[in-house]
Design an enzyme around this catalytic site. Structure first.
Site, mmCIF file in Angstrom:
data_model
loop_
_atom_site.group_PDB
_atom_site.id
_atom_site.type_symbol
_atom_site.label_atom_id
_atom_site.label_comp_id
_atom_site.label_asym_id
_atom_site.label_seq_id
_atom_site.Cartn_x
_atom_site.Cartn_y
_atom_site.Cartn_z
ATOM 1 C CG MET A 99 -1.690 1.255 1.421
ATOM 2 S SD MET A 99 -2.621 1.313 2.977
ATOM 3 C CE MET A 99 -3.714 -0.055 2.780
ATOM 4 C CB CYS A 100 1.124 4.112 -2.279
ATOM 5 S SG CYS A 100 1.801 3.212 -3.678
ATOM 6 N NE ARG A 101 1.438 2.930 4.700
ATOM 7 C CZ ARG A 101 0.548 2.366 5.462
ATOM 8 N NH1 ARG A 101 -0.513 3.037 5.834
ATOM 9 N NH2 ARG A 101 0.692 1.137 5.853
#
Length: 100
Positions: free
Chosen positions: A1-3
Site C-alpha cells: 500500500m502506498c503512503r
C-alpha cells in the site's frame, strides 16, 4: 500500500511529518499494518515549495527504502516549507522499480 502525506499551513520542517511522529511515514513504511506485506520498500518522493527561491517545486526521489536513505535523513531536518507532498511507494511484486 502506498503512503501519501500533503501539508499546507505555517512553515514546518518536513521531518515533523516524515520522521519524527511515532506514526511517521517512515515508521508506517517499515511496519505497514494495512497491506498484504509488512514492508513498503519501493521508493519515495518529496516535493516542496520555497517561494522565496522559486515558484517551481523542489523534488527529491529515490527507489531506495526511505528508512535507509542517508540523503533523506540529512535533508528533512533542514527543509522548511508551507506546502509539501510526500509519496512512499509499494509496487506489486511483479513490477520492478528502476532508478532513472
Amino acid at each position: 500500500m502506498c503512503r501519501f502525506a500533503a501539508y499546507l499551513g505555517r512553515p514546518l520542517l518536513i521531518n515533523e511529518v516524515i520522521t519524527k511522529p511515532k506514526d511517521s511515514l517512515i515508521k508506517q513504511r517499515s511496519a505497514a499494518l494495512e497491506s498484504d506485506g509488512t514492508i513498503n520498500a519501493d521508493g519515495f518522493g518529496i516535493a516542496w515549495y520555497n517561494l522565496t527561491v522559486s515558484e517551481i517545486p523542489a523534488v527529491f526521489v529515490s527507489v531506495a527504502p526511505a528508512w535507509n536513505d542517508v540523503n533523506l535523513k540529512n535533508i528533512t531536518h533542514q527543509i522548511v516549507s508551507k506546502c509539501f507532498f510526500d509519496h512512499f511507494s509499494n509496487q506489486p511484486k511483479e513490477r520492478s522499480t528502476i532508478q532513472r
